[in-house]
Design an enzyme around this catalytic site. Structure first.
Site, short mmCIF file in Angstrom:
data_model
loop_
_atom_site.label_atom_id
_atom_site.label_comp_id
_atom_site.label_asym_id
_atom_site.label_seq_id
_atom_site.Cartn_x
_atom_site.Cartn_y
_atom_site.Cartn_z
N SER A 57 19.41 32.11 27.56
CA SER A 57 20.75 33.02 28.20
C SER A 57 20.99 31.85 28.39
O SER A 57 21.81 30.22 28.08
CB SER A 57 20.66 33.73 29.56
OG SER A 57 22.24 33.68 29.82
N TYR A 69 18.58 34.00 39.04
CA TYR A 69 18.23 34.76 37.17
C TYR A 69 18.68 33.26 36.22
O TYR A 69 17.99 32.41 35.28
CB TYR A 69 19.34 35.43 36.75
CG TYR A 69 19.54 35.80 35.40
CD1 TYR A 69 18.58 37.09 35.00
CD2 TYR A 69 20.47 35.20 34.28
CE1 TYR A 69 18.47 37.01 33.27
CE2 TYR A 69 20.26 35.46 33.72
CZ TYR A 69 20.31 36.27 32.66
OH TYR A 69 19.47 37.14 31.10
#
Length: 252
Positions: A144, A157
């Site tokens: 990410s 996350y």
């Protein structure tokens, strides 16, 4: 284009029910791979299977609760039983929880880390062992932009995606000698369920769009090419790399 031909290869793609995972599975199928699509619930990949079958591809579905590591182990074993061998493992399944760090629930932290990091390690360990015995394999993790930065109100996350970047490099260091390439794709801002809240926020949407040199959010299909590349012989000398597919976000 033999460098990108995946004919006869078996690919296991997690999180393949929709969004990025669905696009990755379809892309691999279009390049000739046979796909085992995985979702978190029975029937979750029905639409993905329909798309692949309608285009003449071969695919079947499995499901598992990725917060249950026993279920993840069982998934890996079942996939190997079905295919005989897994040539390409795409670790894409993931989840996100949003809350200020000071109030972030511990149970949310544990769930995100279990799904996004622990399950990836378990799958890679089991499938990787089979790849080592065969002497070849491709593992593609979904990282990410938050593998590079901290984000806001997504501490679990962010931690999980930093972990994915590190795990990708660690496995590449150990397994390159066995002709296994372990790399990751770091998607930028894509139009998916996970980013719907940001898409719906006029201010944040405008701020994000302004920073992307390409001038638009990514569409799931924008990941297909990178996935095929990292799954194919074209990437045989690429290992431990985090490939940003972000419309230029990191360059600005």
């Amino acid at each position: 284009m033999k460098l990108f031909d995946l004919t006869g290869k078996w690919a296991l793609v997690t999180g393949a029910s929709r969004g990025l995972g669905q696009a990755m599975a379809i892309g691999l199928a279009n390049a000739g791979a046979k796909i085992i699509c995985v979702s978190s619930r029975h029937g979750g990949c029905d639409k993905t299977l329909e798309i692949i079958h309608n285009s003449g591809g071969e695919a079947q579905a499995l499901f598992a609760d990725f917060s249950d590591l026993a279920a993840v182990k069982a998934l890996a074993i079942e996939a190997l039983d079905i295919a005989g061998t897994i040539d390409i493992l795409v670790n894409n399944a993931g989840t996100i929880a949003r809350s200020p760090a000071i109030d972030f629930p511990l149970e949310d932290w544990q769930n995100v880390m279990s799904v996004n990091t622990d399950a990836v390690f378990v799958l890679s360990q089991i499938i990787g062992k089979a790849m080592i015995e065969k002497g070849a394999g491709k593992i593609i993790n979904t990282a990410s932009l938050l593998s590079y930065s901290g984000g806001i109100t997504v501490p679990a996350y962010t931690a999980s995606k930093h972990a994915i970047a590190g795990l990708t490099k660690a496995l590449a260091n150990e397994w390159a000698q066995f002709n296994i390439q372990v790399n990751a794709i770091a998607p930028g801002y894509f139009k998916t369920d996970n980013t719907q809240a940001l898409q719906d926020d006029p201010q944040r949407n405008a701020e994000i769009s302004k920073r992307i040199p390409s001038g638009r959010w990514g569409e799931p299909e924008d990941l297909a090419g990178a996935t095929i590349f990292l799954a194919s012989p074209a990437s045989n000398y690429i290992n431990g790399h985090i490939l940003a597919v972000d419309g230029g976000w990191l360059a600005r």
